[in-house]
Design a protein around this motif. Structure first.
Motif, PDB file in Angstrom:
ATOM      1  N   ASP A  24       7.589  -1.898  23.059  1.00  0.00           N
ATOM      2  CA  ASP A  24       7.787  -2.881  24.130  1.00  0.00           C
ATOM      3  C   ASP A  24       9.086  -2.557  24.861  1.00  0.00           C
ATOM      4  OD1 ASP A  24       5.565  -4.172  23.212  1.00  0.00           O
ATOM      5  OD2 ASP A  24       6.545  -6.061  22.757  1.00  0.00           O
ATOM      6  N   GLY A  26      11.229  -4.244  28.464  1.00  0.00           N
ATOM      7  CA  GLY A  26      11.256  -5.069  29.658  1.00  0.00           C
ATOM      8  C   GLY A  26      12.556  -4.923  30.409  1.00  0.00           C
ATOM      9  N   HIS A  31       7.845  -6.853  32.164  1.00  0.00           N
ATOM     10  CA  HIS A  31       7.431  -6.019  31.044  1.00  0.00           C
ATOM     11  C   HIS A  31       6.940  -4.674  31.566  1.00  0.00           C
ATOM     12  CE1 HIS A  31       7.734  -8.918  27.743  1.00  0.00           C
ATOM     13  NE2 HIS A  31       7.381  -9.829  28.636  1.00  0.00           N
ATOM     14  N   ARG A  34       4.067  -2.763  26.931  1.00  0.00           N
ATOM     15  CA  ARG A  34       3.625  -3.807  26.007  1.00  0.00           C
ATOM     16  C   ARG A  34       2.812  -3.172  24.885  1.00  0.00           C
ATOM     17  NH1 ARG A  34       3.261  -9.211  28.236  1.00  0.00           N
ATOM     18  NH2 ARG A  34       3.853  -9.323  30.438  1.00  0.00           N
TER      19      ARG A  34
END
Length: 524
Positions: A24, A26, A31, A34
């Motif tokens: 992940d 961001g 984001h 993911r």
């Protein structure tokens, strides 16, 4: 590093060199990745593909230590690793070659080639040996250059070959190649392919990022497809036909057929509003030609790197063309510059509205009237009343939602920002509007409003060139679609061929190039 030395995986397959699990990442609440996974095996080339914004660059930066993931883990050689800097990743055995050469332009070619592993003699830098070895290495890569000169004096292709030679010369477990052929000549591409095959023969795992499908199918055994920051497919590339790969990258169920009849039948005796012939920009656009008639929308499609944006910029002179001709209402644009194009009635709404279009710290009013200021002034004095009249008219026409014309444009939604840019150009009463990704980054409701506005403008007689990576938008919004691949036209969809299947086939390059008189078939 030979494959035979590695313990076997399931069914006798070599154990992975690198495994990324659940990555992940961001940025400011957005984001970029993911739960993305990637498994690289020794001696294999793994393609990483996806359209703009899919997350490819972010994943590469996580693998090479530029970014630290917010979640997930990396395993290299069976051990979990965390890279805080690119240098740590390099020392661990992950080398990289980027589209933008990431070496030191002011240092010599030899120093760049040996950076971090300079030969020494009695504790001192052995310049003679370094220069001799650098010259020998580069000759094997087809580069004949004075290795004592600064790197920046070489052409971009030669610089890329230096970066390639450096990465191949490191005893790396993994080599990441991000669009490595973007600035190479054909003979240099052949050299790169030979290097990739040599690396895999030595057991190195290669991550290969490219928008060029011919390269992917020639070099890669495995593929991972990213879309909107998620991994949507991983498997053998040979098992994935080109059309299916394109469908996975685009990720949308395309409309089955055009949803409305053509708006306009051009007058055979009237010159097109815009005519382009033989547009050529080195490494980017190759002999593109088309006509845009008043009252029609010509779609310009293609996958990432196909030359869509570059073609639009070449038309208005924002990107210097090496060859080609542009005519507006039958008159050639002899001086190619954005200002000359605007005076002739051709305007471009750029792909990146924030970097290339808007003045974020200025008001809605100032952003709208910016291009029209010379027309709104008398004796060098700009009339505020005339400004207000123009702003009021286009705010109402385009249904721009703002607290007042004095509100900062940065405070508006993405859709309203895009409408402000449209208003800026429409107040000049242009003949042709070039729209580069007009609905990118705006919500569904705003997309529908912008698309309806494009239809209205064409119905009013404006010629529109619609550049879009959204296949559904091209199908539903265009009268004709010219499809590019690697900067070259490969098909033109007209009439009943403006539908999903034909577009997917063209994007996968399953059709013949347009034939004829050098117009690429893009002329009625």
């Amino acid at each position: 590093m030979a494959q035979a030395e590695r313990p076997g995986g399931p069914a006798g397959r070599p154990a992975p060199v690198l495994v990324a699990t659940g990555i992940d990442k961001g940025f400011a609440g957005v984001h970029a990745l993911r739960g993305v996974g990637l498994t690289l095996r020794p001696g294999r080339v793994h393609a990483l593909v996806g359209e703009n914004g899919a997350g490819k660059s972010t994943l590469i930066k996580v693998l090479t230590g530029v970014h630290r993931p917010d979640a997930g883990k990396l395993e290299l050689g069976g051990s979990e690793r965390e890279f805080r800097t690119p240098l740590e990743a390099q020392r661990a055995g992950i080398a990289s070659i980027h589209q933008e050469v990431n070496l030191v332009p002011m240092m010599s070619v030899a120093r760049n080639l040996h950076l971090g592993r300079e030969p020494r003699r009695r504790g001192l830098l052995d310049l003679r040996r370094m220069n001799r070895e650098a010259a020998e290495v580069l000759r094997r890569y087809g580069v004949d250059a004075d290795v004592t000169r600064p790197l920046r004096e070489l052409g971009l292709g030669a610089q890329q070959m230096v970066a390639l030679a450096r990465a191949a010369g490191v005893d790396a477990e993994v080599v990441v190649m991000d669009e490595p052929t973007s600035s190479l000549e054909p003979h240099e591409v052949d050299t790169l392919f030979a290097v990739v095959r040599d690396l895999t023969a030595r057991g190195t795992a290669v991550v290969y990022v490219s928008h060029r499908m011919d390269e992917l199918y020639a070099l890669c055994q495995d593929v991972t497809v990213l879309r909107d920051g998620r991994g949507v497919h991983t498997g053998p590339l040979a098992d994935l036909p080109r059309r299916e790969l394109v469908g996975l990258m685009l990720g949308r169920t395309l409309v089955a057929a055009r949803e409305r009849p053509a708006r306009h039948t051009p007058d055979a005796d009237a010159p097109p509003a815009l005519r382009a012939r033989g547009l050529t920009v080195r490494h980017r656009v190759h002999g593109v030609g088309f006509d845009v008639h008043r009252g029609e929308v010509l779609g310009l499609g293609g996958l990432l790197g196909s030359g869509r944006s570059e073609t639009a910029k070449a038309v208005v002179g924002a990107l210097g063309a090496d060859a080609g001709r542009v005519e507006v209402d039958g008159r050639e644009l002899t001086r190619r510059s954005p200002a000359a194009a605007i005076r002739a009635g051709v305007v471009l709404l750029p792909e990146d509205r924030k970097a290339e279009g808007l003045l974020p710290g200025r008001s809605v009013r100032e952003n709208i009237v910016l291009a029209a200021l010379p027309r709104l002034s008398r004796a060098g004095i700009v009339s505020r009343a005339r400004q207000d009249e123009v702003v009021e008219r286009f705010v109402a026409r385009l249904r721009i939602k703002a607290a007042s014309p004095e509100q900062k444009v940065a405070d508006l939604s993405g859709g309203n920002q895009q409408k402000v840019l449209l208003a800026r150009w429409l107040c000049l009463a242009p003949k042709v509007l070039l729209l580069d990704e007009p609905t990118r980054g705006i919500d569904v409701g705003a997309r529908a409003e912008v698309q309806a506005l494009i239809d209205e403008l064409a119905a009013d007689g404006l010629g529109v060139l619609l550049v879009s990576s959204d296949a559904e938008e091209l199908i539903a919004g265009s009268d004709r679609v010219l499809v590019l691949k690697d900067g070259t036209p490969v098909d033109e969809l007209t009439g009943e061929r403006v539908h999903a299947d034909a577009l997917l086939a063209a994007l996968a390059h399953e059709t013949r190039p347009p034939a004829g008189d050098g117009t690429n078939g893009a002329q009625r």
